[in-house]
Design a protein around this motif. Structure first.
Motif, mmCIF file in Angstrom:
data_model
loop_
_atom_site.group_PDB
_atom_site.id
_atom_site.type_symbol
_atom_site.label_atom_id
_atom_site.label_comp_id
_atom_site.label_asym_id
_atom_site.label_seq_id
_atom_site.Cartn_x
_atom_site.Cartn_y
_atom_site.Cartn_z
ATOM 1 N N PHE A 1 47.556 43.317 33.022
ATOM 2 C CA PHE A 1 46.875 43.628 34.282
ATOM 3 C C PHE A 1 45.369 43.392 34.128
ATOM 4 O O PHE A 1 44.705 42.968 35.053
ATOM 5 N N LYS A 2 44.872 43.663 32.902
ATOM 6 C CA LYS A 2 43.433 43.486 32.691
ATOM 7 C C LYS A 2 43.048 41.997 32.718
ATOM 8 O O LYS A 2 42.120 41.627 33.428
ATOM 9 N N THR A 3 43.788 41.156 31.982
ATOM 10 C CA THR A 3 43.390 39.742 31.947
ATOM 11 C C THR A 3 43.514 39.120 33.342
ATOM 12 O O THR A 3 42.673 38.314 33.745
ATOM 13 N N ILE A 4 44.529 39.544 34.071
ATOM 14 C CA ILE A 4 44.709 38.976 35.415
ATOM 15 C C ILE A 4 43.599 39.471 36.347
ATOM 16 O O ILE A 4 42.992 38.693 37.089
ATOM 17 N N ALA A 5 43.298 40.783 36.256
ATOM 18 C CA ALA A 5 42.222 41.315 37.102
ATOM 19 C C ALA A 5 40.891 40.648 36.740
ATOM 20 O O ALA A 5 40.084 40.323 37.621
ATOM 21 N N ASP A 6 40.663 40.396 35.435
ATOM 22 C CA ASP A 6 39.425 39.728 35.007
ATOM 23 C C ASP A 6 39.326 38.344 35.630
ATOM 24 O O ASP A 6 38.259 37.917 36.074
ATOM 25 N N CYS A 7 40.446 37.678 35.647
ATOM 26 C CA CYS A 7 40.490 36.327 36.178
ATOM 27 C C CYS A 7 40.061 36.311 37.656
ATOM 28 O O CYS A 7 39.309 35.441 38.090
ATOM 29 N N PHE A 8 40.525 37.292 38.417
ATOM 30 C CA PHE A 8 40.154 37.362 39.835
ATOM 31 C C PHE A 8 38.712 37.851 40.014
ATOM 32 O O PHE A 8 38.047 37.478 40.969
ATOM 33 N N ARG A 9 38.260 38.686 39.076
ATOM 34 C CA ARG A 9 36.859 39.130 39.144
ATOM 35 C C ARG A 9 35.920 37.941 38.954
ATOM 36 O O ARG A 9 34.887 37.828 39.595
ATOM 37 N N GLU A 10 36.316 37.053 38.030
ATOM 38 C CA GLU A 10 35.460 35.894 37.747
ATOM 39 C C GLU A 10 35.524 34.854 38.859
ATOM 40 O O GLU A 10 34.639 34.014 38.969
ATOM 41 N N ALA B 1 40.527 50.296 38.065
ATOM 42 C CA ALA B 1 39.732 49.525 37.104
ATOM 43 C C ALA B 1 40.204 48.070 37.056
ATOM 44 O O ALA B 1 39.393 47.156 36.956
ATOM 45 N N HIS B 2 41.515 47.882 37.130
ATOM 46 C CA HIS B 2 42.064 46.521 37.143
ATOM 47 C C HIS B 2 42.970 46.387 38.359
ATOM 48 O O HIS B 2 44.191 46.444 38.254
ATOM 49 N N PRO B 3 42.363 46.226 39.514
ATOM 50 C CA PRO B 3 43.172 46.263 40.747
ATOM 51 C C PRO B 3 44.224 45.165 40.782
ATOM 52 O O PRO B 3 43.983 44.053 40.300
ATOM 53 N N VAL B 4 45.387 45.498 41.342
ATOM 54 C CA VAL B 4 46.429 44.479 41.443
ATOM 55 C C VAL B 4 46.164 43.611 42.670
ATOM 56 O O VAL B 4 45.727 44.100 43.709
#
Lengths: 210, 294
Positions: free
Chosen positions: B33-42, B94-97
């Motif tokens: 969930f973190k790596t995916i959320a990071d990807c969308f944050r970037e 913190a890591h929104p879906v």
């Protein structure tokens, strides 16, 4: 972030049984109200938007006005400034001479296209008032509906380049099919796209009433 | 058909393809969930389908639809960030879906009063009794009871809410195609039919790995459960309980966190004081909840 339109694709098309794969349709939200409750934003938006004219002048009328501008803004935000298209409202259940005739969708579309090259034309005229489909017992087919539709020839020129046929809630797709058939006969070379504020999901109140 | 690129300012979302794209993102070996959320944050504003290839989408779509068909599920829907029905409250996590599946009555997501009631999978009799009592009072006050469909307190929370004529939302840590724990199959189906069932767990990825890895999805769903609710009540939890993930999430998301006094009085537990210092509210009687929510 702006809300994107959603496409009626294979995931949801079968919920609207008159629609066929070649029907290009978009929607903004899902109408999911059940058991008289309507909490979600889309459900409330639709409820307020469809408030009957009999309620004009009451304090709750403000909600309807707000729903009209909210829907107009949602549409406007998704259409490019320079887009050339013609919005055509699918006629409401009451014809223009009826005291409860509601021009809510025309108002939305005029607002959505003001100051832009897009235009709004009430090309489809409903001959007789009918009970709102969701209040009547009989389920008309697109052919039945078509008999009650007339094309306003005075508004047909210049020929539209692209038509967005707009309605508030997509249920079976019957009204859309009838309206599309009427327009495509007159404008065989024009692309006709459906746009709905919401599609109703099966088992929502719209089904119980439909 | 030509696209409407010259007409529409935002690319329209195809629910089916975004579903497959989300599943395809999860099919990547190291996805969390973190790596995916990071990807969308970037990449703000980007859709899942813009982060994977078309062949990946096609391939994953077929696999996922097979799994759904095999599970005999026809009444599911999806929500995706960027569309009007996506609950913005999820952005507090913190890591929104970006994407979730649901079954049942979506309308409950916006029930005006929503509270999560969670706790141990192996509760004491006193814990179960307290859970029942609090849920009854919350339902009487018009709250929709949100929980995680796990064994123990979660099960008591859902069943009591239903027995009292209230509404309930289950945020599960398994995909919509699975029933876990198996003894809650009927309860899960009832919630999916008459109430609301939510899952953020990718169907394909889950089917490809062992329970050892899949159990990591359980605590992850607690952050979503908290974000969807206005507050969380912890009935009972050990020092190592997954429930504490939700406590941390609630405080991090600025949601109210209630902890029953009985947890404070248990000399073996260290976490109640710790969370109280961070802003959790100690509940001696029901009015402590009511007073802090209104």
């Amino acid at each position: 972030m702006n809300s994107h339109f959603l496409e009626i694709d294979e995931l949801v098309r079968s919920d609207h049984w008159y629609l066929e794969p070649e029907d290009e349709c978009y929607y903004i939200g899902e109408y999911t109200a059940r058991g008289g409750h309507a909490c979600s934003e889309t459900n409330q938006l639709i409820h307020n938007f469809k408030k009957s004219l009999e309620r004009r002048g009451r304090p709750e009328w403000n909600y309807k006005e707000r729903a009209i501008s909210r829907i107009a803004n949602l549409i406007r935000a998704n259409i490019r400034n320079d887009a050339v298209l013609t919005f055509v409202p699918i006629p409401p259940s009451k014809s223009k001479d009826h005291p409860l005739y509601d021009d809510r969708m025309s108002r939305v579309l005029n607002f959505a296209s003001s100051g832009r090259p897009s235009d709004v034309r009430e090309l489809i005229v409903q001959v007789r008032s009918v009970e709102a489909t969701h209040l009547s017992n009989e389920r008309p087919s697109p052919d039945d509906l078509l008999q009650n539709y007339l094309l306003d020839e005075a508004l047909c020129m210049p020929e539209p380049q692209l038509i967005f046929l707009v309605d508030d809630v997509l249920t079976t797709g019957c009204h859309f099919k009838a309206a599309k058939r009427l327009l495509s006969t007159r404008f065989p070379n024009v692309r006709i796209v459906g746009l709905f504020v919401a599609r109703r999901v099966p088992n929502s109140d719209f089904d119980a009433l439909d | 058909m030509n696209s409407l690129d010259s007409i529409l300012s935002n690319k329209p979302i195809s629910p089916l393809r975004e579903m497959a794209a989300y599943e395809a993102l999860w099919a990547h070996q190291n996805a969390t969930f973190k790596t995916i959320a990071d990807c969308f944050r970037e990449n703000p504003g980007v859709m899942p389908s813009e982060l994977v290839t078309e062949p990946e989408i096609d391939e994953t779509l077929e696999r996922v639809l097979d799994k759904i068909k095999l599970a005999n599920i026809y009444d599911y829907g999806i929500r995706i960030h960027g569309s009007e029905d996506y609950p913005n409250r999820l952005r507090s996590a913190a890591h929104p879906v970006e994407f979730l599946y649901y079954r049942g009555c979506w309308d409950l997501i916006e029930a005006p009063k929503r509270i999560a009631v969670v706790g141990s999978r192996e509760p004491t009799e006193d814990g179960k009794r307290r859970a029942r009592k609090i849920v009854k009072m919350l339902v009487a006050d018009g709250y929709t009871i949100v929980s995680g469909l796990a064994r123990g307190i979660d099960t008591v929370a859902h069943t009591t809410a239903i027995e009292c004529g209230g509404n309930t939302v289950a945020v599960i840590g398994t995909p919509i195609t699975e029933h876990y724990p198996p003894e809650n199959r009927d309860l899960q189906e009832k919630i999916a039919r008459d109430f609301l069932l939510i899952s953020q767990v990718p169907i394909w990825r889950y089917s490809q790995q062992s329970f050892k890895y899949n159990r990591l999805f359980f605590p992850e769903r607690n952050a979503t459960m908290s974000a969807l609710s206005q507050a969380t009540i912890i009935i009972e939890a050990s020092n190592t309980s997954g429930t504490l993930t939700q406590a941390r999430a609630a405080l991090h998301q600025g949601r109210k966190l209630f902890i029953l006094d009985s947890c404070f009085r248990n000399p073996e537990l260290t976490w109640p004081e710790r969370f109280e210092k961070q802003g959790a509210i100690r509940v001696v009687d029901y009015d402590d909840i009511r007073a802090n929510l209104e």
